[in-house]
Design an enzyme around this catalytic site. Sequence first.
Site, PDB file in Angstrom:
ATOM      1  N   HIS A   1     -59.108 -63.824  49.191  1.00  0.00           N
ATOM      2  CA  HIS A   1     -60.308 -64.325  48.513  1.00  0.00           C
ATOM      3  C   HIS A   1     -59.955 -65.474  47.573  1.00  0.00           C
ATOM      4  O   HIS A   1     -60.628 -66.507  47.542  1.00  0.00           O
ATOM      5  CB  HIS A   1     -60.960 -63.205  47.691  1.00  0.00           C
ATOM      6  CG  HIS A   1     -61.714 -62.200  48.495  1.00  0.00           C
ATOM      7  ND1 HIS A   1     -62.662 -62.546  49.439  1.00  0.00           N
ATOM      8  CD2 HIS A   1     -61.678 -60.840  48.499  1.00  0.00           C
ATOM      9  CE1 HIS A   1     -63.166 -61.461  49.983  1.00  0.00           C
ATOM     10  NE2 HIS A   1     -62.588 -60.406  49.430  1.00  0.00           N
TER      11      HIS A   1
ATOM     12  N   HIS B   1     -55.719 -58.471  50.448  1.00  0.00           N
ATOM     13  CA  HIS B   1     -57.170 -58.654  50.581  1.00  0.00           C
ATOM     14  C   HIS B   1     -57.699 -59.572  49.476  1.00  0.00           C
ATOM     15  O   HIS B   1     -58.438 -60.536  49.744  1.00  0.00           O
ATOM     16  CB  HIS B   1     -57.838 -57.275  50.507  1.00  0.00           C
ATOM     17  CG  HIS B   1     -59.328 -57.298  50.607  1.00  0.00           C
ATOM     18  ND1 HIS B   1     -60.012 -56.794  51.693  1.00  0.00           N
ATOM     19  CD2 HIS B   1     -60.293 -57.762  49.757  1.00  0.00           C
ATOM     20  CE1 HIS B   1     -61.308 -56.941  51.503  1.00  0.00           C
ATOM     21  NE2 HIS B   1     -61.510 -57.527  50.325  1.00  0.00           N
ATOM     22  N   GLU B   2     -57.298 -59.295  48.233  1.00  0.00           N
ATOM     23  CA  GLU B   2     -57.806 -60.085  47.100  1.00  0.00           C
ATOM     24  C   GLU B   2     -57.176 -61.476  47.040  1.00  0.00           C
ATOM     25  O   GLU B   2     -57.839 -62.441  46.663  1.00  0.00           O
ATOM     26  CB  GLU B   2     -57.572 -59.340  45.794  1.00  0.00           C
ATOM     27  CG  GLU B   2     -58.268 -57.990  45.709  1.00  0.00           C
ATOM     28  CD  GLU B   2     -59.761 -58.084  45.949  1.00  0.00           C
ATOM     29  OE1 GLU B   2     -60.364 -59.130  45.616  1.00  0.00           O
ATOM     30  OE2 GLU B   2     -60.339 -57.123  46.476  1.00  0.00           O
TER      31      GLU B   2
END
Length: 367
Positions: free
Chosen positions: A57, A53-54
């Site tokens: 980003h 998820h990170e």
Amino acid sequence: MRATFSVLVIFVLIMVGLAGSVFRQAHPDRPSWQYWLASGVTAVLFLLSLLAHEVSHALVARRNGVSVEGITLWLLGGLARLRSEAATPGAELRIAGVGPLVSLLLGGLFALAAGLLAAYFEAGLVVAALAWLAGINILLAVFNALPAAPLDGGRLLRAAVWWKTGSPLRATAVATAAGRFLGWALVAVGVYLVLVGAVFSGIWLVVIGWFVIAMATAEGGQAKLRDMLGGIPVSDAMTPAPVTVPAVTTIGEFLADPRYRYRHSAFPVVDGDNTAAGLVTLKGADGVAETERSSTRVTDVMVPVGDLPTPRPDDPLARLVPELQANRVHRALVLEGDRLVGIVTSSDISRAMSWLSSSSAWRRRTL
């Protein structure tokens, strides 16, 4: 990437919760080692899901011209540390939106894998683990999509308001207000759960709520800071021609020289032509054993210039602030080419803010 000690807390909580109740209740009468093995693998896969998820980003941020300091995993999930802000609402939308999409995709893949295994194989614990991972990733996507800072949904809300109003400051104010509202709502629900007996769930919600409130408030303060410093160059805040340390200086000479006592705790290191080499701190120098100080140079213990913010004098001061905050020594060397012309510290930023806060011109601009 780095992980705080609190990641171990996540790992242990997931293992105990799954092995002690979830898996045991869904598939009783199995050997204990199977529950613990399945829960351990599930906990690792969950942490990898947070990392994915990170990372998404970070990758999209870099593609949109936003530099990334790194990724931190900690008690309440993950955080991609961005050194600067998105330049446009569209970039903000792309950076924020990719995280929930990745979590949603992972949830779908885990659900598909669980369904296929359940249909064709007798793999009870594996199916239970995959189903849990599917549910937690979908829950993560939904929670992060809530329109409140500091969640991804808060950044999506900020992008929408920014696009509508043309004001990133107003957009941040809306997102942070929504974040504080959500945080207090979570705290209230958590307190209610504690009062009715669900102590663990209630305390967990209170912790998350306080985190959301604190982070939303911090984002609002940073937005105000960026607006306050807008249009001010680095040269207005820097200390020009700072006291420097020649690169050939030994630690013993550095600590004994009266020029480097009392006033500062760190000094730029330069070569003979005033080319910046790095920054030496008194703490770092003092950590060298006394028997080695005469043979150890400051270049051996300094922070290299490549690990420091190095703005030019005419760069915007507002852009430097997040880099200064993220850097471990909280200092920047101001360069023209490779030559040192000044230094900026957190104290310099504070003085600039104090002056601006008392400036009638800035107060009129905010009205």
